[in-house]
Design an enzyme around this catalytic site. Structure first.
Site, PDB file in Angstrom:
ATOM      1  N   HIS A  70       0.708  -1.254  -0.027  1.00  0.00           N
ATOM      2  CA  HIS A  70       0.104  -0.085   0.017  1.00  0.00           C
ATOM      3  C   HIS A  70       0.636   1.294  -0.043  1.00  0.00           C
ATOM      4  CE1 HIS A  70      -3.300  -2.752   1.036  1.00  0.00           C
ATOM      5  NE2 HIS A  70      -2.272  -3.278   2.158  1.00  0.00           N
ATOM      6  N   SER A  86      13.962  21.274 -16.065  1.00  0.00           N
ATOM      7  CA  SER A  86      12.768  22.390 -16.511  1.00  0.00           C
ATOM      8  C   SER A  86      13.296  23.357 -17.207  1.00  0.00           C
ATOM      9  CB  SER A  86      12.227  22.326 -15.049  1.00  0.00           C
ATOM     10  OG  SER A  86      11.449  23.610 -15.110  1.00  0.00           O
ATOM     11  N   LYS A 102      15.158  21.502 -10.760  1.00  0.00           N
ATOM     12  CA  LYS A 102      14.425  20.323 -11.036  1.00  0.00           C
ATOM     13  C   LYS A 102      15.465  19.471 -11.883  1.00  0.00           C
ATOM     14  CE  LYS A 102      10.259  19.899 -11.698  1.00  0.00           C
ATOM     15  NZ  LYS A 102       9.296  19.028 -11.115  1.00  0.00           N
ATOM     16  N   GLU A 132       9.489   7.998 -16.709  1.00  0.00           N
ATOM     17  CA  GLU A 132       8.091   8.318 -16.831  1.00  0.00           C
ATOM     18  C   GLU A 132       7.603   7.819 -18.606  1.00  0.00           C
ATOM     19  OE1 GLU A 132       7.969  12.232 -13.961  1.00  0.00           O
ATOM     20  OE2 GLU A 132       8.418  12.614 -16.084  1.00  0.00           O
TER      21      GLU A 132
END
Ligand code: ARG
Length: 478
Positions: free
Chosen positions: A162, A283, A289, A296
């Site tokens: 979980h 970024s 970043k 992804e």
């Protein structure tokens, strides 16, 4: 070489050419161009067989074979599909090129065969090669995961259910969990390969060829294990592509899980791993970043790859026997999924090879979150307390820890005894990460010894599989 205006190979029965719009809709050369070398290999094998039954003389067969080899060379030199030729598909293009070189003799090649058995043969040859390449790429990723496991067989990290801290495991155990998934994918592909490896050539349009072709020899010459057994089935059977796509979909799902784990572990909040600059981007707005784009994209491609499987399933649904033009759509689905999965596997290998684990942080997080509460329960069980009661006691100890903002191992013995009288000083040894890991030494568990052994087993299994894949060396992805 005289240039003749290409006409449709089926034009005789027609008064009018197809409308331009329909022709664009119908032509498949831009897609099936990928199979041009397979089409030529199948054609060379076919020429030999029609010579054996007297359709071609030995000299004609030799000239056709040489002509096809020339076409193969010419095809290999082209930068992209020759769509300007206006030809309908790859089969038509190869035949047209042959006729350009040999004149009327080239027109004999299509005797006794159909594009239905030909396209299915080409597609199987392509799929066979694709599976062999995928197996090699899977092996590379598995090897990288095994390397991580060997290096970190005793280093702890937190494991989750979980997405809550559950119990500590070794980093090696985590890496081998993914290796196990990919090993199953490899086994599924190897299994699919056996059914891909059947030769439909000689099935004609659907009823079988009217020439007394030795289909067993033909299959052997093309490296197939056997000829397909029922021409009506074989002319439109695409199960081999469906199965391959099913495995690709499962594999993409596994890669998406790996990607998701690593995206989470790389986040500033978890900070268990550090992704390298090689597989991250910045970024345009926020200078601080470093984004896990490679992972992804792997996670995102999973949608595309698994829908290709769905695409083919729906394509095949309720098609009456035998060949229907619907089947022309099959190749785009497999070609695209294969290309994407190949990129995903190779990029995942690069990510794994360049990621570092923050071992201190992993150890610290493995110890946090009361991940040793199960140990306390087991400790009490060893002292004769029934497991249900022990579970309750350990839960109370966690509450005491939360109240004092301390991990279980930092609670004073008096606080622990107040919860249950059977708790003694020896509990602290049991609550260490090492004790927690070492205890899980039953087969399949996370103890360093077991992981060490599992690494050796995985290595051995992989090397045996790789020897098989190596025998197909020389194949390369585009
Ligand atoms: N381009 C076709 C395909 O990919 C080749 C087979 C054509 N057969 C036919 N009966 N029209 O399926």
């Amino acid at each position: 070489m005289t240039e003749t205006k290409p006409a449709a190979m089926w034009g005789g029965r027609f008064d009018e050419p197809p409308a331009d719009l329909f022709k664009r809709f119908n032509d498949s050369l831009p897609i099936d161009w990928q199979m041009v070398q397979h089409d030529i290999a199948a054609s060379i094998a076919w020429a030999q067989e029609i010579q054996a039954v007297g359709v071609l003389t030995e000299d004609e067969c030799q000239r056709i074979t040489a002509g096809l080899r020339e076409v193969a060379e010419h095809a290999a030199s082209l930068p992209c599909a020759p769509i300007e030729s206006g030809l309908e598909d790859v089969h038509t293009w190869v035949e047209h090129e042959l006729v350009q070189r040999l004149g009327d003799l080239g027109k004999k090649l299509h005797t006794g065969r159909s594009r239905n058995d030909l396209v299915s043969t080409d597609f199987r040859l392509w799929t066979r090669e694709c599976i062999q390449l995928s197996l090699a790429e899977l092996a590379d990723l598995r090897r990288s995961l095994i390397d991580i496991a060997a290096k970190h067989s005793a280093d702890p990290m937190p494991a989750y259910t979980h997405l809550q801290p559950a119990q500590p495991v070794t980093i090696g155990h985590w890496a081998l969990a993914y290796e196990a998934m990919l090993a199953r994918d490899s086994a599924r592909l190897a299994d699919a390969l056996d059914r891909v490896n059947e030769c439909p050539l000689g099935c004609g349009a659907l009823a079988g060829t009217a020439y007394d072709i030795d289909r067993h020899r033909l299959a052997r010459n093309l490296g197939f294990a056997r000829p397909s057994s029922n021409s009506l089935d074989a002319a439109s059977d695409r199960d081999f592509a469906l199965e391959t796509l099913a495995v690709f979909a499962a594999c993409a799902i596994h890669l998406s899980r790996l990607a998701e784990d690593m995206i989470i572990y790389n986040s500033a909040e978890f900070a268990l791993v550090k992704l390298s600059d090689k597989v991250t981007t910045g970024s345009s707005l926020m200078p601080q970043k470093k984004n896990p784009d490679a992972l992804e994209l792997i996670r995102g491609k999973c949608g595309r790859i698994s829908s290709a499987h769905n695409q083919l399933l729906i394509l095949l649904k309720a098609q009456p026997l035998a060949y229907n033009k619907d089947n022309q759509e099959d190749k785009a689905a497999l070609f695209d999924a294969a290309n994407e999965l190949s990129m995903c596997l190779r990029v995942a290998t690069l990510v794994i090879d360049t990621t570092t684990f923050d071992l201190d942080r992993c150890r610290q997080r493995a110890a946090a979150g009361y991940a040793n509460a199960t140990e306390l329960a087991d400790y009490l069980v060893a002292k004769g307390v029934p497991f249900r009661e022990a579970h309750e006691v350990a839960g109370k100890a966690v509450r005491a820890g939360l109240a004092e903002a301390k991990p279980l191992e930092d609670l004073a013995i008096d606080s622990l005894r107040a919860i249950h009288p059977s708790i003694d000083e020896d509990v602290y040894e049991v609550l260490t990460i090492e004790a927690t890991l070492n205890k899980r030494s039953a087969f399949g568990g996370t103890s360093p010894d077991r992981v060490h052994e599992a690494v050796a087993i995985a290595q051995k299994r992989l090397e045996a599989e790789v020897r098989e894949v190596e025998s197909h060396k020389g194949l390369t992805r585009q």
